[in-house]
Motif scaffolding. Structure first.
Motif, short mmCIF file in Angstrom:
data_model
loop_
_atom_site.label_atom_id
_atom_site.label_comp_id
_atom_site.label_asym_id
_atom_site.label_seq_id
_atom_site.Cartn_x
_atom_site.Cartn_y
_atom_site.Cartn_z
N LYS A 19 -6.94 85.25 58.55
CA LYS A 19 -6.55 83.66 57.98
C LYS A 19 -5.57 83.86 57.03
CE LYS A 19 -8.56 80.21 55.18
NZ LYS A 19 -9.69 79.67 54.53
N ASN A 20 -4.40 83.14 57.03
CA ASN A 20 -3.30 83.27 56.12
C ASN A 20 -2.51 84.50 56.11
OD1 ASN A 20 -3.78 80.70 55.60
ND2 ASN A 20 -5.19 81.17 53.79
N GLY A 21 -2.70 85.17 57.19
CA GLY A 21 -1.91 86.68 57.24
C GLY A 21 -1.48 87.18 58.61
N CYS A 39 4.13 85.49 60.13
CA CYS A 39 4.67 84.30 59.31
C CYS A 39 6.41 84.17 59.26
CB CYS A 39 4.39 84.65 57.86
SG CYS A 39 4.93 86.02 56.95
N GLY A 40 6.83 85.32 59.70
CA GLY A 40 8.36 85.23 59.93
C GLY A 40 9.03 85.66 58.63
N GLN A 41 8.28 85.92 57.62
CA GLN A 41 8.68 86.29 56.27
C GLN A 41 8.88 88.09 56.10
OE1 GLN A 41 6.95 84.14 53.12
NE2 GLN A 41 6.25 82.82 54.49
N SER A 42 8.41 88.72 56.70
CA SER A 42 8.68 90.21 56.74
C SER A 42 9.85 90.60 56.91
CB SER A 42 7.57 90.94 57.85
OG SER A 42 7.94 92.32 57.78
N ALA A 43 10.36 91.75 56.01
CA ALA A 43 11.63 92.31 56.11
C ALA A 43 11.49 93.42 57.02
CB ALA A 43 11.97 92.93 54.77
N ALA A 84 4.63 90.00 52.94
CA ALA A 84 5.52 89.01 52.45
C ALA A 84 4.82 87.51 52.60
CB ALA A 84 6.87 89.05 53.15
N HIS A 85 3.89 87.42 53.24
CA HIS A 85 3.25 86.17 53.44
C HIS A 85 2.34 85.64 52.35
CE1 HIS A 85 0.47 89.14 54.97
NE2 HIS A 85 -0.78 88.21 54.30
N ARG A 86 1.85 86.42 51.33
CA ARG A 86 1.02 86.46 50.32
C ARG A 86 1.57 85.28 49.62
NH1 ARG A 86 0.81 92.08 50.07
NH2 ARG A 86 -1.48 92.56 50.90
N ASN A 87 0.62 84.02 49.53
CA ASN A 87 0.69 82.87 48.91
C ASN A 87 1.88 82.02 49.25
OD1 ASN A 87 -1.17 83.67 46.96
ND2 ASN A 87 0.31 84.85 45.82
#
Length: 70
Positions: free
Chosen positions: A10-12, A43-47, A55-58
Motif C-alpha cells: 500500500k502506497n509503496g 510510483c515513478g519517483q525513484s532515482a 522516494a514515494h514516501r508521503n
C-alpha cells in the motif's frame, strides 16, 4: 527452489521475494548480488529505477487490495 512472491505494498513498492532474475528490455540481466528480496518502484519517483529507493514516501497513494480478474 522457493516460490517467487510479488507483494503489492500500500502506497509503496512491489516487493519481490524468492528465486528470481530481472532483465531489461534487451534481455540483459541485472546484477542483484544474490538478493532473495527487493523492492520494485511503482510510483515513478525513484532515482534508482526499476528499483525502489523510498522516494514515494508521503508522495504516492495507491490502495493495494486483491481482487479476481474477469
Amino acid at each position: 527452489m522457493s516460490k517467487t512472491k510479488l507483494i503489492i505494498n500500500k502506497n509503496g513498492s512491489i516487493k519481490i521475494e524468492g528465486d528470481f532474475e530481472i532483465m531489461d528490455q534487451d534481455g540483459t540481466v541485472y546484477g542483484l548480488q544474490g538478493r532473495a528480496a527487493l523492492g520494485l518502484c511503482r510510483c515513478g519517483q525513484s532515482a534508482n529505477k526499476p528499483f525502489c529507493d523510498g522516494a514515494h514516501r508521503n508522495n504516492f497513494e495507491c490502495e493495494a487490495i486483491a481482487f479476481d480478474l474477469p
